[in-house]
Design a protein around this motif. Structure first.
Motif, PDB file in Angstrom:
ATOM      1  N   CYS A  11       6.788   7.619 -10.338  1.00  0.00           N
ATOM      2  CA  CYS A  11       5.656   7.097 -11.101  1.00  0.00           C
ATOM      3  C   CYS A  11       5.158   8.171 -12.067  1.00  0.00           C
ATOM      4  CB  CYS A  11       4.531   6.699 -10.150  1.00  0.00           C
ATOM      5  SG  CYS A  11       3.109   5.980 -11.008  1.00  0.00           S
ATOM      6  N   SER A  13       2.021   8.227 -13.247  1.00  0.00           N
ATOM      7  CA  SER A  13       0.587   8.458 -13.099  1.00  0.00           C
ATOM      8  C   SER A  13       0.326   9.799 -12.403  1.00  0.00           C
ATOM      9  CB  SER A  13      -0.052   7.338 -12.279  1.00  0.00           C
ATOM     10  OG  SER A  13       0.130   6.109 -12.937  1.00  0.00           O
ATOM     11  N   HIS A  15      -0.795  11.536  -9.667  1.00  0.00           N
ATOM     12  CA  HIS A  15      -1.106  11.519  -8.231  1.00  0.00           C
ATOM     13  C   HIS A  15       0.084  12.151  -7.550  1.00  0.00           C
ATOM     14  CE1 HIS A  15       1.700   8.174  -7.912  1.00  0.00           C
ATOM     15  NE2 HIS A  15       0.969   7.414  -8.722  1.00  0.00           N
ATOM     16  N   CYS A  39       4.612   1.080  -8.248  1.00  0.00           N
ATOM     17  CA  CYS A  39       4.212   2.288  -7.533  1.00  0.00           C
ATOM     18  C   CYS A  39       3.334   1.896  -6.350  1.00  0.00           C
ATOM     19  CB  CYS A  39       3.455   3.222  -8.467  1.00  0.00           C
ATOM     20  SG  CYS A  39       2.756   4.644  -7.604  1.00  0.00           S
ATOM     21  N   CYS A  42      -0.477   3.889  -6.870  1.00  0.00           N
ATOM     22  CA  CYS A  42      -1.476   3.487  -7.876  1.00  0.00           C
ATOM     23  C   CYS A  42      -1.231   2.072  -8.398  1.00  0.00           C
ATOM     24  CB  CYS A  42      -1.495   4.475  -9.035  1.00  0.00           C
ATOM     25  SG  CYS A  42      -0.064   4.353 -10.132  1.00  0.00           S
ATOM     26  N   ALA A  44       0.914   1.006 -10.411  1.00  0.00           N
ATOM     27  CA  ALA A  44       1.459   0.894 -11.770  1.00  0.00           C
ATOM     28  C   ALA A  44       2.738   0.068 -11.717  1.00  0.00           C
ATOM     29  CB  ALA A  44       1.759   2.283 -12.341  1.00  0.00           C
TER      30      ALA A  44
HETATM   31 ZN   LIG Z   1       1.648   5.594  -9.342  1.00  0.00          ZN
END
Ligand SMILES: [Zn+2]
Length: 216
Positions: A11, A13, A15, A39, A42, A44
């Motif tokens: 992912c 993002s 995190h 994901c 999150c 996504a």
């Molecule tokens: Zn994510």
């Protein structure tokens, strides 16, 4: 997107590093031609269409790059296999931009898994060549690729994929290949050069991304 490479995707993002889960709507052999990557951290979502996973939020569709420095064909694929030091088919290599046009021919020489990043529209996706589009990062596990053939982004690109960012995907000591129009950075050691290309290994000069999981 080949099912074997799904495990390598990460992912984008911010995190802790997370793998993605995939739902396949249409497959061709082991390639997911249409589906959705998600994901679990999150939530996504990254859709797959025509075998190409979209990590650019729809901002980047495969477009022609006008560098014109990589003539497709068997000779070019043989040279690429040599430059990437593909003496065996283990692992996977990343082919950026128009290098992706050589993916299918490369696999005729060495059946290595290939990941085409922002592939040229002529690139053949499938048959061991996976594809994805992205902006300024390659969404794979850090230091997971055995090598990369890098091509520069277009001049008008607002979130270009720079060489230094792309190198994070390559294991230390892995091969890095680019046209001479690309400037070698401090995190590569050039081992060979001709009038068209340079070949390097990734050094450990780039700071590794450290993932902190809770307090020590
Ligand atoms: Zn994510």
């Amino acid at each position: 997107m080949h099912s074997e490479l799904v495990d390598t995707l990460r992912c984008l993002s911010v995190h802790e590093e997370s793998w993605l889960v995939v739902a396949a709507d249409e497959t061709d052999g082991r390639h997911i031609m249409r589906g959705l990557l998600g994901c679990p951290v999150c939530h996504a979502r990254y859709p797959i269409e025509h075998g190409i996973a979209d990590f650019s939020g729809g901002a980047r569709v495969p477009v022609a790059l006008d560098t014109g420095s990589v003539p497709p064909g068997e000779a070019a694929a043989v040279k690429l296999a040599a430059m990437l030091d593909l003496t065996d088919p283990s692992g996977y290599v990343i082919l950026v931009g128009e290098w992706a046009r050589l993916g299918a021919a490369l696999r005729e020489i060495v059946p290595v898994m290939a990941l085409a990043v922002n592939p040229h529209p002529d690139a053949i996706i499938g048959g061991g060549v996976s594809g994805l589009t992205t902006l300024d990062r390659i969404p794979v596990a850090a230091s997971s690729a055995r090598g990369i053939a890098f091509a520069p982004p277009g001049a008008t690109d607002e979130q270009p994929l720079e060489l230094s960012a792309a190198l994070g995907a390559v294991r230390p000591g892995g091969r890095v290949v680019a046209g001479i129009d690309v400037t070698a950075t401090d995190d590569v050691a050039v081992v060979a050069r001709d009038g068209e290309h340079w070949v390097a290994t990734r050094t450990s000069g780039a700071p590794m991304i450290r993932l902190v999981r809770g307090r020590a």
